[in-house]
Design a protein around this motif. Structure first.
Motif, PDB file in Angstrom:
ATOM      1  N   TRP A 143       1.015  -1.302   0.083  1.00  0.00           N
ATOM      2  CA  TRP A 143      -0.044  -0.192   0.121  1.00  0.00           C
ATOM      3  C   TRP A 143       0.936   1.244   0.055  1.00  0.00           C
ATOM      4  O   TRP A 143       0.928   1.978   0.917  1.00  0.00           O
ATOM      5  N   LYS A 175       1.677   4.888  -1.977  1.00  0.00           N
ATOM      6  CA  LYS A 175       0.865   5.720  -2.828  1.00  0.00           C
ATOM      7  C   LYS A 175       1.499   5.845  -4.425  1.00  0.00           C
ATOM      8  O   LYS A 175       0.775   6.280  -5.126  1.00  0.00           O
ATOM      9  N   ASN A 194       2.586   3.163  -5.999  1.00  0.00           N
ATOM     10  CA  ASN A 194       2.281   1.918  -6.839  1.00  0.00           C
ATOM     11  C   ASN A 194       1.148   2.245  -7.740  1.00  0.00           C
ATOM     12  O   ASN A 194       0.063   3.007  -7.339  1.00  0.00           O
ATOM     13  N   PRO A 208      -2.417   0.632  -8.825  1.00  0.00           N
ATOM     14  CA  PRO A 208      -3.212  -0.025  -8.062  1.00  0.00           C
ATOM     15  C   PRO A 208      -3.266  -1.292  -8.397  1.00  0.00           C
ATOM     16  O   PRO A 208      -3.356  -2.129  -7.820  1.00  0.00           O
ATOM     17  N   ARG A 209      -3.315  -1.694  -9.934  1.00  0.00           N
ATOM     18  CA  ARG A 209      -3.449  -2.980 -10.363  1.00  0.00           C
ATOM     19  C   ARG A 209      -2.388  -3.931 -10.001  1.00  0.00           C
ATOM     20  O   ARG A 209      -2.385  -5.001  -9.634  1.00  0.00           O
ATOM     21  N   GLU A 238      -0.578  -3.201  -6.970  1.00  0.00           N
ATOM     22  CA  GLU A 238      -0.674  -3.519  -5.596  1.00  0.00           C
ATOM     23  C   GLU A 238      -1.600  -4.703  -5.297  1.00  0.00           C
ATOM     24  O   GLU A 238      -1.380  -5.657  -4.522  1.00  0.00           O
ATOM     25  N   PHE A 239      -2.683  -4.909  -6.118  1.00  0.00           N
ATOM     26  CA  PHE A 239      -3.469  -6.269  -6.020  1.00  0.00           C
ATOM     27  C   PHE A 239      -2.610  -7.476  -6.267  1.00  0.00           C
ATOM     28  O   PHE A 239      -2.673  -8.422  -5.457  1.00  0.00           O
ATOM     29  N   TRP A 241      -0.357  -8.129  -3.527  1.00  0.00           N
ATOM     30  CA  TRP A 241      -1.011  -8.563  -2.308  1.00  0.00           C
ATOM     31  C   TRP A 241      -1.480 -10.151  -2.579  1.00  0.00           C
ATOM     32  O   TRP A 241      -1.172 -10.788  -1.652  1.00  0.00           O
ATOM     33  N   ARG A 243       2.522   7.547 -12.304  1.00  0.00           N
ATOM     34  CA  ARG A 243       1.931   7.505 -11.329  1.00  0.00           C
ATOM     35  C   ARG A 243       2.592   8.550 -10.098  1.00  0.00           C
ATOM     36  O   ARG A 243       1.769   8.993  -9.347  1.00  0.00           O
ATOM     37  N   SER A 253       0.669  11.496  -8.406  1.00  0.00           N
ATOM     38  CA  SER A 253       0.646  11.143  -6.918  1.00  0.00           C
ATOM     39  C   SER A 253       1.575  12.133  -5.867  1.00  0.00           C
ATOM     40  O   SER A 253       1.030  12.526  -4.879  1.00  0.00           O
TER      41      SER A 253
END
Length: 186
Positions: free
Chosen positions: A27, A29, A31, A33-34, A36-37, A40, A163, A167
Motif C-alpha cells: 500500500w 501511494k 504503486n 493500483p493493479r 498492488e492487487f 497482495w 503514477r 501522486s
C-alpha cells in the motif's frame, strides 16, 4: 445482549491484529493500483501458479512459461526465474543499488542510505516488476506472446513515472530532486 452494529464494530476493533511487514510495500501511494492487487495476492500465495493448479487437480504443464527450465511456483516465478532476475537486474543497474538489497519485498523497507521518497519509488518499480512478470507469464500461457525483459522494464518505468507525476504533492529535498533527475523521473 442485543446485537447492534456498534457492538459489531467494537468486537472487531478488540480483535488482536496481526502485523505484517510487507503492508507498506503493498500500500504505497506510488504503486499502480493493479500492481498492488497482484503483489497482495503474491504475499498471500494466492496466484494460480502451475503447482497450485496441479494441486487442484487440473491438467497443467509443470514448466515455467517464462524460462522453460523449472517447475512453476510462487517461489520460482518471483524469486528464481531468470526473467524475474533480468528485470530486477535492469532496476539495479538503473537505480545503482546492489541486488542483494532487493531480494525480497520486505528487505525494501530496510534500504538504508536513501531517502523515504527514493525508497517508495524503488518499491513502486519492484511491485511493477512483480505485476509484469505475472502478466508476461499469462501472455505466454494464454496467447503464446513473449515479451522481452527490456521492453517490460520500459513499460514499468513509464507506468511508475505517470503514477509519480499524479501522486506527488509536496516539495523535494535537493538530494531527492537530483536523484529523480538522474533517473528522469521528474
Amino acid at each position: 445482549m442485543e446485537y447492534t452494529i456498534a457492538n459489531g464494530y467494537n468486537w472487531l476493533t478488540e480483535m488482536p491484529s496481526i502485523k505484517v511487514q510487507w503492508y507498506k510495500v503493498v500500500w504505497n501511494k506510488y504503486n499502480v493500483p493493479r500492481c498492488e492487487f497482484i503483489i497482495w495476492l503474491i504475499q498471500h500465495k494466492r496466484l494460480l501458479t502451475l503447482d497450485r493448479l496441479k494441486m487442484r487437480g487440473m491438467d497443467a504443464p509443470e514448466v515455467c512459461f517464462l524460462c522453460g527450465s523449472e517447475p512453476e511456483s510462487h517461489i520460482h516465478l518471483f524469486q528464481e526465474c531468470c526473467f524475474m532476475k533480468r528485470c530486477m537486474q535492469l532496476l539495479v543497474d538503473w537505480v545503482h543499488i546492489p541486488i542483494t538489497k532487493l531480494q525480497n519485498v520486505t528487505s525494501l523497507l530496510k534500504l538504508r542510505g536513501i531517502s523515504a521518497l527514493s525508497r517508495k519509488i524503488i518499491i513502486a518499480h519492484v511491485v511493477g516488476i512483480h505485476y509484469w512478470v505475472w502478466r508476461c507469464r499469462n501472455l505466454c500461457r494464454m496467447e503464446h506472446f513473449v515479451m522481452q525483459h527490456v521492453q517490460v522494464f520500459q513499460l514499468i518505468k513509464q507506468e511508475c513515472y505517470r503514477r509519480f507525476q499524479v501522486s506527488f504533492a509536496g516539495s523535494m529535498s535537493i538530494q531527492d530532486r537530483n536523484w529523480c533527475q538522474m533517473l528522469s523521473i521528474c
